[in-house]
Design a protein around this motif. Structure first.
Motif, PDB file in Angstrom:
ATOM      1  N   GLU A  89      38.348 111.474   6.953  1.00 27.67           N
ATOM      2  CA  GLU A  89      37.829 110.325   7.297  1.00 27.67           C
ATOM      3  C   GLU A  89      36.651 111.018   7.159  1.00 27.67           C
ATOM      4  O   GLU A  89      35.216 110.402   7.207  1.00 27.67           O
ATOM      5  N   LEU A 124      37.705 103.122   4.286  1.00 27.08           N
ATOM      6  CA  LEU A 124      38.415 103.530   5.292  1.00 27.08           C
ATOM      7  C   LEU A 124      39.448 102.606   5.852  1.00 27.08           C
ATOM      8  O   LEU A 124      39.772 102.266   6.640  1.00 27.08           O
ATOM      9  N   GLN A 125      38.788 101.094   5.663  1.00 25.51           N
ATOM     10  CA  GLN A 125      39.256  99.750   6.977  1.00 25.51           C
ATOM     11  C   GLN A 125      40.392  99.403   5.565  1.00 25.51           C
ATOM     12  O   GLN A 125      40.992  99.329   6.119  1.00 25.51           O
ATOM     13  N   TRP A 161      41.818 101.459   4.237  1.00 21.69           N
ATOM     14  CA  TRP A 161      43.309 103.136   4.763  1.00 21.69           C
ATOM     15  C   TRP A 161      44.259 102.384   6.157  1.00 21.69           C
ATOM     16  O   TRP A 161      44.526 102.115   5.619  1.00 21.69           O
ATOM     17  N   ALA A 162      43.567 101.943   6.621  1.00 19.07           N
ATOM     18  CA  ALA A 162      43.825 102.052   7.860  1.00 19.07           C
ATOM     19  C   ALA A 162      44.988 100.249   8.025  1.00 19.07           C
ATOM     20  O   ALA A 162      45.684 100.334   7.961  1.00 19.07           O
ATOM     21  N   ASP A 163      44.411  99.134   6.937  1.00 13.73           N
ATOM     22  CA  ASP A 163      45.278  98.127   6.529  1.00 13.73           C
ATOM     23  C   ASP A 163      46.077  99.212   5.919  1.00 13.73           C
ATOM     24  O   ASP A 163      47.538  98.667   6.321  1.00 13.73           O
ATOM     25  N   CYS A 202      47.632 102.065   6.273  1.00 15.06           N
ATOM     26  CA  CYS A 202      48.655 102.644   6.777  1.00 15.06           C
ATOM     27  C   CYS A 202      49.243 101.170   8.367  1.00 15.06           C
ATOM     28  O   CYS A 202      51.129 102.068   8.157  1.00 15.06           O
ATOM     29  N   LYS A 203      49.041 100.335   8.815  1.00 18.28           N
ATOM     30  CA  LYS A 203      49.572 100.050   9.374  1.00 18.28           C
ATOM     31  C   LYS A 203      50.175  99.345   8.964  1.00 18.28           C
ATOM     32  O   LYS A 203      51.571  98.681   8.965  1.00 18.28           O
ATOM     33  N   GLU A 207      49.768 110.430   6.171  1.00 19.03           N
ATOM     34  CA  GLU A 207      48.583 108.641   6.534  1.00 19.03           C
ATOM     35  C   GLU A 207      46.774 110.040   5.599  1.00 19.03           C
ATOM     36  O   GLU A 207      46.111 108.850   4.980  1.00 19.03           O
TER      37      GLU A 207
END
Length: 336
Positions: A82, A106-107, A109-111, A113-114, A157
């Motif tokens: 990160e 990165l966004q 990736w966050a989506d 992961c969610k 993750e």
């Protein structure tokens, strides 16, 4: 287990001539070439330029592969991925990437992961995604059976970030023109691929490093920039369960078979990707995929691998049936 007749048939034709169209090495390319790999609300770029050319290789360099460059020292401790991504725009002396681009990655990736919530997608979910990306076209029976036999575990993750950082295309918005209105200006924009992609710049430096005994100062500088990403991506690939598989790659040029004597060990360098779907290997070099034998010029590689890591269950392009291998992976020529 591999069907012996099936393996024998493709080993005998492992360097088959294919059609000489645009592309270069193309083990797998996104078949929906007129669409963006991610949902957008603006006009997407049209034409064949939307392909994922991370699967393209150089013509030269197989036997000269220097695997030692990619065996990381035990004491090497890179920054978290990160942080590396957030700092990339400033750390890169060539200024190839922007903070906006890496923040967007990165966004995504966050989506992801969610959506996954630390679980492995079910086989049915994976098959639905593949068929959806194939515009509703069902998978051949052999490939569907392969998916159903494969055990997909949950992906850490951090490993997911490395895999998506490698496979995701970076896009930018380009304003075509503005229509003046009384209350506001209406802009017409389209999304186009960025001039520089992380996977492409990363593979370029890895391929250059893979075929020299010692790096030049400029090459060493490039390697030091991308070395943290190499470390995290290699670890992510190694964390995936490995399988034995028959995989495919294609090229739109005829190789010099003298450089591939039977028994020769080596690699082209960079992340070695290949597809379990042989149609993907010819998608850039033969428009009519109904008959591979009709191709006119090029090279077709069949890889028998027991070190393949399927990653299409977490890929942005699941229909590519992509398998990855660690950076230091070597191959051996068994038939030409």
């Amino acid at each position: 287990s591999l069907d012996s007749r099936f393996v024998r048939e493709f080993i005998q034709t492992s360097l088959r001539r294919l059609s000489d169209h645009s592309g270069g090495w193309a083990a797998m390319d996104h078949p929906n070439q007129e669409e963006s790999p991610a949902p957008i609300t603006h006009e997407p770029e049209s034409g064949p330029a939307s392909g994922t050319d991370r699967f393209q290789e150089e013509k030269k360099g197989f036997a000269s592969f220097q695997a030692r460059h990619f065996r990381f020292e035990d004491h090497y401790r890179p920054p978290p991925l990160e942080k590396w991504l957030r700092d990339l725009s400033e750390a890169d002396p060539k200024r190839r990437f922007t903070r906006e681009q890496t923040d967007g990655l990165l966004q995504k990736w966050a989506d992801a992961c969610k959506a996954l919530q630390r679980r492995a997608p079910s086989v049915e979910e994976i098959l639905r995604r593949i068929v959806s990306e194939r515009k509703g076209q069902a998978l051949p029976t052999r490939l569907e059976e392969t998916v159903r036999r494969t055990v997909f575990g949950p992906v850490d993750e951090r490993a997911l970030l490395a895999l998506q950082g490698y496979s995701t295309e970076l896009y930018k918005l380009y304003e075509l023109y503005t229509i003046p209105e009384e209350e506001y200006d209406f802009q017409i924009v389209k999304q186009v691929k960025c001039d520089f992609q992380i996977y492409k710049e990363f593979n370029n430096v890895c391929r250059a490093l893979a075929h020299v005994a010692e790096a030049s100062p400029d090459l060493q500088q490039e390697w030091e920039l991308f070395k943290p990403f190499a470390y995290h991506l290699n670890a992510a690939i190694r964390s995936l369960p490995k399988v034995s598989a028959v995989l495919y790659r294609g090229a739109n040029f005829v190789i010099d078979t003298v450089a591939y004597p039977v028994g020769q060990q080596g690699s082209w360098g960079g992340i070695f990707s290949a597809s379990s779907d042989r149609r993907q290997a010819v998608s850039f070099v033969e428009e009519d995929l109904t008959d591979i034998r009709a191709a006119r010029q090029g090279s077709y590689f069949v890889i028998l691998s027991d070190e393949a890591r399927p990653m299409y269950h977490v890929s942005v392009f699941p229909e590519e049936m992509e398998h990855l291998h660690p950076l230091e992976q070597e191959l051996q020529v068994c038939s030409v």
